[in-house]
Write a protein that holds these residues in place. Sequence first.
Motif, PDB file in Angstrom:
ATOM      1  N   ARG A   1       0.970  -1.196   0.110  1.00  0.00           N
ATOM      2  CA  ARG A   1       0.025   0.132   0.068  1.00  0.00           C
ATOM      3  C   ARG A   1       0.892   1.192   0.022  1.00  0.00           C
ATOM      4  O   ARG A   1       0.633   2.212  -0.575  1.00  0.00           O
ATOM      5  N   LYS A   2       1.953   1.215   0.896  1.00  0.00           N
ATOM      6  CA  LYS A   2       2.770   2.363   0.730  1.00  0.00           C
ATOM      7  C   LYS A   2       3.562   2.541  -0.415  1.00  0.00           C
ATOM      8  O   LYS A   2       3.753   3.613  -1.215  1.00  0.00           O
ATOM      9  N   VAL A   3       3.849   1.550  -1.341  1.00  0.00           N
ATOM     10  CA  VAL A   3       4.631   1.587  -2.665  1.00  0.00           C
ATOM     11  C   VAL A   3       3.394   2.162  -3.502  1.00  0.00           C
ATOM     12  O   VAL A   3       4.017   3.045  -4.292  1.00  0.00           O
ATOM     13  N   ASP A   4       2.258   1.847  -3.389  1.00  0.00           N
ATOM     14  CA  ASP A   4       1.059   2.616  -4.373  1.00  0.00           C
ATOM     15  C   ASP A   4       1.193   4.194  -3.796  1.00  0.00           C
ATOM     16  O   ASP A   4       0.940   4.928  -4.855  1.00  0.00           O
ATOM     17  N   VAL A   5       1.529   4.560  -2.878  1.00  0.00           N
ATOM     18  CA  VAL A   5       1.451   5.939  -2.203  1.00  0.00           C
ATOM     19  C   VAL A   5       2.543   6.536  -2.762  1.00  0.00           C
ATOM     20  O   VAL A   5       2.285   7.834  -3.253  1.00  0.00           O
ATOM     21  N   ASP A   6       3.815   6.188  -2.318  1.00  0.00           N
ATOM     22  CA  ASP A   6       4.949   6.749  -2.493  1.00  0.00           C
ATOM     23  C   ASP A   6       6.285   6.209  -3.456  1.00  0.00           C
ATOM     24  O   ASP A   6       7.057   6.868  -3.718  1.00  0.00           O
ATOM     25  N   GLY A   7       5.708   4.974  -3.859  1.00  0.00           N
ATOM     26  CA  GLY A   7       6.783   4.173  -4.878  1.00  0.00           C
ATOM     27  C   GLY A   7       7.823   3.796  -4.011  1.00  0.00           C
ATOM     28  O   GLY A   7       8.966   3.067  -4.729  1.00  0.00           O
ATOM     29  N   ASP A   8       8.177   3.710  -2.685  1.00  0.00           N
ATOM     30  CA  ASP A   8       9.075   3.333  -1.973  1.00  0.00           C
ATOM     31  C   ASP A   8       8.785   1.972  -1.129  1.00  0.00           C
ATOM     32  O   ASP A   8       7.973   1.697  -0.317  1.00  0.00           O
ATOM     33  N   GLY A   9       9.675   1.074  -1.576  1.00  0.00           N
ATOM     34  CA  GLY A   9       9.607  -0.311  -0.654  1.00  0.00           C
ATOM     35  C   GLY A   9       9.988  -0.149   0.735  1.00  0.00           C
ATOM     36  O   GLY A   9      10.724   0.740   1.057  1.00  0.00           O
ATOM     37  N   GLN A  10      10.045  -1.263   1.468  1.00  0.00           N
ATOM     38  CA  GLN A  10      10.499  -1.311   2.788  1.00  0.00           C
ATOM     39  C   GLN A  10      10.751  -2.915   3.205  1.00  0.00           C
ATOM     40  O   GLN A  10      10.230  -3.743   2.488  1.00  0.00           O
ATOM     41  N   SER A  11      11.438  -3.187   4.250  1.00  0.00           N
ATOM     42  CA  SER A  11      11.630  -4.505   4.607  1.00  0.00           C
ATOM     43  C   SER A  11      10.532  -4.916   5.933  1.00  0.00           C
ATOM     44  O   SER A  11      10.053  -3.833   6.480  1.00  0.00           O
ATOM     45  N   ILE A  12      10.270  -6.099   6.135  1.00  0.00           N
ATOM     46  CA  ILE A  12       9.452  -6.365   7.206  1.00  0.00           C
ATOM     47  C   ILE A  12       9.961  -7.160   8.059  1.00  0.00           C
ATOM     48  O   ILE A  12      10.539  -8.450   7.493  1.00  0.00           O
ATOM     49  N   ASP A  13      10.238  -7.156   9.483  1.00  0.00           N
ATOM     50  CA  ASP A  13      11.114  -7.808  10.235  1.00  0.00           C
ATOM     51  C   ASP A  13      10.192  -8.491  11.215  1.00  0.00           C
ATOM     52  O   ASP A  13       9.664  -7.981  12.074  1.00  0.00           O
ATOM     53  N   ILE A  14      10.076  -9.844  11.187  1.00  0.00           N
ATOM     54  CA  ILE A  14       9.285 -10.524  12.152  1.00  0.00           C
ATOM     55  C   ILE A  14      10.240 -11.868  12.944  1.00  0.00           C
ATOM     56  O   ILE A  14      10.794 -12.616  12.151  1.00  0.00           O
ATOM     57  N   GLY A  15      10.053 -11.640  14.234  1.00  0.00           N
ATOM     58  CA  GLY A  15      10.576 -12.915  14.981  1.00  0.00           C
ATOM     59  C   GLY A  15       9.457 -13.961  15.105  1.00  0.00           C
ATOM     60  O   GLY A  15       8.417 -13.571  15.595  1.00  0.00           O
TER      61      GLY A  15
END
Length: 420
Positions: free
Chosen positions: A208-222
Amino acid sequence: MIECYREDMVERECDPEQGQRKPRQVLAGVRVLDIATFVAAPFCGTILSDFGAEVIKIEQPGGGDSLRKFGTITECGDSLVWLSEARNKKSITLDLKSPEGADILRKLVERSDVVLENFRPGTLEKWGIGFEALRKINPRLVMLRVSAYGQTGPMRNEPGFARIAHAFGGLSHLAGEADGPPVVPGSTSLADYISGMWGAIGVLLALRKVDVDGDGQSIDIGLYESVFRLLDEIAPAYAKYGTVRNRMGPDTVNVAPHSHYRTADDKWIALACTNDRMFGRLAVVMGRPELAGHPNFSTSKARSDRLAETNGIVSDWVSRLTLPDVLAACGAGGVPCGPVYTIADIFTDPQYLARNNFVEVEDDRIGPVTIPTALPRLSDTPARFRHTGRALGADTAEVLGQLLGIDADELTRLHDGGVL
C-alpha cells in the motif's frame, strides 16, 4: 465453454449459460519471489498466491525446500503438507550461494514486487543479496524477513523453530495441566503459521505504501514475537500487578465456567460463559436457576474464586447427558457450547461441509488430495486454487525463459554447472 469458479475455490469448466467469467483477483499482477523454507515466510506466499499473486518458489537444486520431506510423504516423494501449502506457486531451482545464481536472483528482483526470506540474519548480506543491496536494484521492493528472534537484539543469530518460539514467546508455559509439564500447544508449527499471517499483513501494508509513494521497505518478524503478541493481557497484568499466569489445563483466568467437560457417552464439550448473563442462562439450562443469584456464583469473580466448585457443578450436569443432549440443551438455552472435535469428526460435520472448509483437488502426480480452503472469504475477489505444490524445478525453464529470456542451451549449461 468458459471458466467459472465454485466457492470451494477449485477451477471448473461450466456451461456459459450458467457460469460467469471469473473476476480479476485482487493481487493479480503482484510478483513474489519466495526464497524461504519450511512454513513461516512461505505461508505468507501461500496466502498471497491464493488471491492471485504470482509466487515463484525458488529452491536449492538437488533437494529443494525441506518442507517437501516434512510430514506424511506421498508416492510422488513430496509430503502432503508440501502439496497443500506450496499450492499455486511456481517452482524453480537456483543456487543463491553461487555468483551466477545470485545474479539471476537480482535480475528476477528487477521484475518483482516482493521477496520472502527466512534465513538467519546476515546470510543474504553475505551472499550480496540482502535487502539494502536489492532495493538499489528495485526501490519499490518489499522484503519479508522472518527469523527466530528478528534482525536485531543479542539473539538475532540464534537458530530456532516454532517449538522454540512457543517456549520463548510464553505460550508453552501456559499449555498443559496445572500440575504437569508444559506441552505442545496444539500444532508444533503454530508459530510458523502465525508468522506467515503477520507477514501477509505486513506485505500488504508495505505494498500500500508503494502505491502511495513508490518506496519499498523491509518487514522484520521474529517467530517468538508472533506468538507473544497474541497472549492477551499477560504483559500488562505482570507489569502492573506482578501477576504470572500459570498453566490451568482447559480453564482460563477471570472467567468460569469456561472449560471442557466429559459427557455421559465419553465425549468432550467446550463450554464458555464469558459473562454473568451467560452463566444465568446456563443455570436455567442445568435446572439450577438459583445459582445465578447466589453470592458464590453470581459474578465472574465469585465463580473464578471458586473454580473447582463451579466446574464441579457443570461437570456433574454434563456427565449425566450425552453429547447431542448437551448441545441441544445449550443451544435451546443460548449457552455457547461446542464439541471437541477430532479430524475424523470434522470431515463429517455439516457446518464444515456447508462452508466447504476443505476441498478435494487433483494433483497431477498422485491424484486426489484434500486440502483446507483458503481464508479469508472475499465476496467479489475470492481465492482460487490452481494447482498443488509442484515438483522440484517444474517451472524453471518457463520462468527464466519468459522473464529473463534465458534460452534452452543456457538453461542446460546452468543446470550442468549446479546453478539450477
